[in-house]
Design a protein around this motif. Sequence first.
Motif, PDB file in Angstrom:
ATOM      1  N   PHE A   1       0.828  -0.993   0.265  1.00  0.00           N
ATOM      2  CA  PHE A   1      -0.090  -0.234  -0.260  1.00  0.00           C
ATOM      3  C   PHE A   1       1.064   1.149   0.018  1.00  0.00           C
ATOM      4  O   PHE A   1       1.490   1.648   0.483  1.00  0.00           O
ATOM      5  N   GLY A   2       0.467   1.718  -1.184  1.00  0.00           N
ATOM      6  CA  GLY A   2       1.493   3.504  -0.689  1.00  0.00           C
ATOM      7  C   GLY A   2       2.055   2.851  -2.259  1.00  0.00           C
ATOM      8  O   GLY A   2       2.646   4.251  -2.006  1.00  0.00           O
ATOM      9  N   ASP A   3       3.459   2.047  -2.485  1.00  0.00           N
ATOM     10  CA  ASP A   3       4.242   2.708  -3.284  1.00  0.00           C
ATOM     11  C   ASP A   3       3.396   3.216  -5.177  1.00  0.00           C
ATOM     12  O   ASP A   3       1.908   2.620  -5.050  1.00  0.00           O
ATOM     13  N   ARG A   4       4.465   3.787  -5.548  1.00  0.00           N
ATOM     14  CA  ARG A   4       3.662   4.538  -7.103  1.00  0.00           C
ATOM     15  C   ARG A   4       4.030   3.871  -8.286  1.00  0.00           C
ATOM     16  O   ARG A   4       5.711   3.467  -8.008  1.00  0.00           O
ATOM     17  N   ARG A   5       2.893   2.767  -8.475  1.00  0.00           N
ATOM     18  CA  ARG A   5       3.596   2.257 -10.030  1.00  0.00           C
ATOM     19  C   ARG A   5       4.463   3.138 -10.856  1.00  0.00           C
ATOM     20  O   ARG A   5       5.753   2.524 -11.386  1.00  0.00           O
ATOM     21  N   ASP A   6       4.013   4.253 -10.998  1.00  0.00           N
ATOM     22  CA  ASP A   6       4.435   5.300 -12.074  1.00  0.00           C
ATOM     23  C   ASP A   6       5.350   5.716 -11.076  1.00  0.00           C
ATOM     24  O   ASP A   6       5.988   6.329 -12.304  1.00  0.00           O
TER      25      ASP A   6
END
Length: 333
Positions: free
Chosen positions: A20-25
């Motif tokens: 949760f909270g990680d930015r894939r982009d």
Amino acid sequence: MAAQTSYQPPKRYQSRHLPFGDRRDAPFYGKHILSVKQFSREDLTYIFEVAHEMREMVMRVGSFDLLKGKILANLFYEPSTRTASSFIAAMQRLGGSVIAINEVRYSSVAKGESLPDTIRTLEAYADVIVLRHPQKGSAALAAKYARKPIINAGDGTGEHPTQALLDLFTIQEELGQVDGLTVTLLGDLKYGRTVHSLARLLSMYRVKLHYVSPPELRMPREIVEEIAQAGIPQEEHVHLDDVLADTDVLYVTRVQKERFDDPEAYERVKDFYIITPEVMARAKDRMILMHPFPRVYEITLDVDEDPRAAYFRQMEYGLYVRMALLAMVLGKA
Ligand code: CP
């Protein structure tokens, strides 16, 4: 041949999870950092912007919780002071924690465990692995088996990409630009992996490169050819005085004793260049003197007081670049 089976491990253990909270982009999210060849000039600008912000944050608040809950495995098969401790400091300043394996002889490596097995073990516990290993290509091998990001912290005579990034960041922060500079790389250009990586990164800028070395420690031909293809002017010299007055950045390297098969060959070249206050007196007032360290004989201690001696500041820039890289590969920048 492996037996056919219909059994599948539980899904959560099959693929890389996205906490949760990680930015894939986020640029570099989940990526390995193996070689400077993977970066474009645009990437470098972005990394240095993040590193600059990290510097400001450390100055303002010291530590903050960007990577709280994340774990770094710091796996070093070769000695290190700066790289190992700055990655630990970077992770801790970002609120994360570290599994530090600095002495592999106290790990199961001493029982003959292979690099892929060690990597697959550590990624079961950590979110990112920093690896220093004596064999060229070892980081790429580790990355082949890893589901979590591998950061190459030096692979034998191969590359040391995070050092090259911090070297370039040092030049940018100290001199305000990289374009237009004359950079002289001096010393052991054959075995010095930091100069191989740095020359490659510099070739993305409008620079002039001088290589100063004993004849037996010249820059490897494949690197000279690669840099030539990028259209960068390069000159090779034996004597520093041929180019010193024209130099904006003097990057000195240690002769890498541990890479010599013949001890006599090392003795012949180890004292070839020694930077003293007398040498510095012949350099530009705005030149900066860099060294990846450790230093042995190449720069005398009385040079440290010269404001142009940037090598201790260079170490500190390394902290900010490594904070930026950890935040980026973990999807938080
Ligand atoms: N510059 C550098 O890689 O230093 P260490 O070997 O101490 O990590």
